[in-house]
Design an enzyme around this catalytic site. Structure first.
Site, PDB file in Angstrom:
ATOM      1  N   GLU A   8      22.090  31.486  52.724  1.00 18.83           N
ATOM      2  CA  GLU A   8      22.416  32.501  52.524  1.00 18.83           C
ATOM      3  C   GLU A   8      21.395  33.662  52.800  1.00 18.83           C
ATOM      4  O   GLU A   8      20.721  34.997  52.345  1.00 18.83           O
ATOM      5  CB  GLU A   8      22.622  32.833  51.118  1.00 18.83           C
ATOM      6  N   GLU A  15      27.956  24.043  49.119  1.00 20.43           N
ATOM      7  CA  GLU A  15      26.811  24.606  48.027  1.00 20.43           C
ATOM      8  C   GLU A  15      28.734  24.881  46.977  1.00 20.43           C
ATOM      9  O   GLU A  15      29.185  26.008  48.461  1.00 20.43           O
ATOM     10  CB  GLU A  15      26.022  25.709  47.157  1.00 20.43           C
TER      11      GLU A  15
HETATM   12  C1  BG6 Z   1      23.528  30.183  46.150  1.00 23.40           C
HETATM   13  C2  BG6 Z   1      22.475  30.303  46.245  1.00 23.40           C
HETATM   14  O1  BG6 Z   1      23.325  31.459  46.086  1.00 23.40           O
HETATM   15  O2  BG6 Z   1      23.663  30.005  44.663  1.00 23.40           O
HETATM   16  C3  BG6 Z   1      21.103  29.092  44.917  1.00 23.40           C
HETATM   17  O3  BG6 Z   1      21.763  29.269  47.700  1.00 23.40           O
HETATM   18  C4  BG6 Z   1      21.987  29.150  44.280  1.00 23.40           C
HETATM   19  O4  BG6 Z   1      19.825  29.195  45.828  1.00 23.40           O
HETATM   20  C5  BG6 Z   1      23.334  29.054  43.884  1.00 23.40           C
HETATM   21  O5  BG6 Z   1      21.066  28.803  42.971  1.00 23.40           O
HETATM   22  C6  BG6 Z   1      23.812  28.843  42.298  1.00 23.40           C
HETATM   23  O6  BG6 Z   1      23.050  30.433  41.881  1.00 23.40           O
HETATM   24  P1  BG6 Z   1      22.694  30.913  40.832  1.00 23.40           P
HETATM   25  O7  BG6 Z   1      22.686  32.471  40.469  1.00 23.40           O
HETATM   26  O8  BG6 Z   1      23.371  30.489  39.973  1.00 23.40           O
HETATM   27  O9  BG6 Z   1      21.240  30.184  40.992  1.00 23.40           O
END
Ligand code: BG6
Length: 471
Positions: A165, A369
């Site tokens: 990201e 993800e």
């Molecule tokens: C993504 C990241 O933006 O979202 C992760 O690559 C992150 O590191 C995931 O944990 C979920 O976002 P958040 O802010 O809920 O942790």
């Protein structure tokens, strides 16, 4: 577009799950690890820091055994740069090297494919003190770090992700804890950093192919389909601009080795064009990814933005867009519901996103993800009935199957997250895992692992290589 018959998931489909080093490992200063920018940043009030996280560093064997029981075919994790090079470059830390050797061996012993993210937000603090990504030399330090990883682990790791990201580090780095810019000219400095990161990524892809001809490497941005708020041409134009700035700037460079024209026009208007040295673009053009990894959480709705759009007091995050005066303005989508943290849920937008990426780049895709952050409730007997997470994942997996039926080449799905971990800025009560970790925001408790309802559901889905799909 309805589909009468759905294609099956390929037998080789990589059903996986994801984590990142700083969010899961803990042991932030153990065994020679140096501090990263995350370790040195201030966490928001009311949430935990990353010092202990889920203590995966000390529990990795137990965690990998659980991942094997879950049936994972792949595990996407990141290496903490400062475990390998405590100062970002210079002397190597053998204990850090050993940790990832052990982790990778453990995965392989269970037949789990390691998918290694080289850099997930945790830039070495020592490099930050030398200018961080504003300093071109950080790209060289990154290339050296990559070369070291390829030589150390390339005999066992076939799938490599360059930078997690990058687009979110640029757009929301203040929230994530990665952003430090020149106060006099912040936007120009930010996009200079972006240029250096793109250069670093290109060097990594070239080195990977030179050192490991059979390995595969790709970028891992956060990509979302962008909807115009209405058919009004100005809204459509703003949505198009936001797509270029948020999505295509990063992937056009990774795949085609060129800057996206709309993004460049946006940077020029802000006097934020990066300095590009002779030879930079040749390196970018020579670097070729083998696949595109991307993270997907939701889509964004964009309207035209007035030049006097008042942003005071408004903050967005990775999945909530506020906007920029005169460029784009984020809006709610009245057709979608939101999760407990205000992120809209859009499985169909996932299919649209996969189609858009594949149509544009014609490279195989892997989802690195996707998941639902929620306040899980632990029952008295220790069970966690996270049916809402199962629904979310099921709906998104249905859309992968629909996209595969559309002809999109998707070869893996690694939802966030394999195990509970600490969110980027909302602490550890915002949970994502299939595996529950017994800890609270400021009490690390027993750190005992237990299986949630989603664990058993995903286990069965992986075993059957199928999911019930609706159109
Ligand atoms: C993504 C990241 O933006 O979202 C992760 O690559 C992150 O590191 C995931 O944990 C979920 O976002 P958040 O802010 O809920 O942790």
């Amino acid at each position: 577009m309805n589909q009468s018959t759905l294609s099956q998931f390929p037998r080789s489909f990589l059903w996986g799950a994801s984590t990142s080093a700083y969010q899961v490992e803990g042991a932030w200063n153990e065994d020679g690890k140096g501090p990263s920018v995350i370790d040195m940043s201030q966490v928001p009030e009311g949430v935990t820091d990353f010092k202990v996280a889920s203590d995966h560093y000390h529990h990795y064997k137990e965690d990998v055994a659980l991942m094997a029981e879950l049936g994972l075919k792949a595990y996407r994790f990141s290496v903490a740069w400062t475990r390998i090079f405590p100062k970002g470059d210079g002397e190597i830390n053998h204990k850090g090297v050993a940790f990832y050797n052990n982790l990778i061996n453990e995965l392989i012993q269970y037949g789990i494919e390691p998918i290694l993210t080289i850099y997930h937000f945790d830039l070495p603090y020592s490099l930050q003190q030398r200018g961080g990504w504003s300093n071109r030399e950080t790209a060289d330090a990154f290339a050296f770090y990559c070369e070291t990883l390829f030589k150390l682990y390339g005999d066992r790791v076939k799938y490599w992700l360059t930078i997690n990201e990058q687009n979110m580090m640029i757009l929301h780095g203040d929230l994530i804890g990665t952003k430090k810019v020149d106060e006099l000219n912040p936007v120009k400095d930010l996009y200079q950093q972006n240029h250096h990161m793109l250069l670093a990524q290109a060097k990594a892809m070239i080195l990977c192919h030179e050192i490991l001809p059979d390995a595969k490497i790709g970028p891992a941005p956060n990509i979302s389909a962008i909807y115009p708020a209405s058919p009004k041409p100005e809204d459509v134009l703003a949505a198009n601009s936001f797509s270029a700035i948020r999505n295509w700037l990063y992937l056009d460079m990774a795949v085609y080795g060129r800057y996206n024209a709309t993004a460049i026009s946006y940077l020029r208007a802000q006097d934020a064009l990066p300095e590009i040295l002779p030879g930079d673009m040749a390196i970018m053009a020579r670097a070729k990814p083998d696949f595109i990894a991307f993270n997907y959480y939701n889509t964004h709705v964009i309207a035209e933005s007035p030049v006097d759009f008042n942003l005071a007091g408004k903050t967005g995050d990775q999945q909530v867009t506020i906007g920029e005066a005169g460029v784009y303005k984020g809006c709610d989508n009245p057709y979608l519901v939101k999760n407990e943290f205000g992120w809209e849920i859009d499985p169909v937008g996932f299919r649209t996103t996969m189609r858009e990426i594949y149509e544009r780049y014609a490279l195989p895709l892997i989802v690195t993800e996707n998941g639902l952050g929620a306040f899980d409730k632990v029952e008295e007997d220790g069970s966690v009935y996270d049916g809402y997470r199962i629904d979310f994942l099921q709906q998104h997996i249905d859309q992968i199957q629909a996209a595969i039926t559309d002809g999109v080449d998707v070869f893996g799905y690694c939802p966030w997250s394999a195990i509970d971990l600490v969110s980027t800025h909302q602490g550890c009560s915002k949970r994502y895992g299939f595996i529950h970790v017994d800890r609270e925001e400021f009490d690390v408790k027993s750190l005992k692992r237990s299986k949630k309802a989603s664990f058993y559901w995903y286990q069965s889905l992986i075993k059957n290589n199928t999911s019930e799909v609706s159109d």
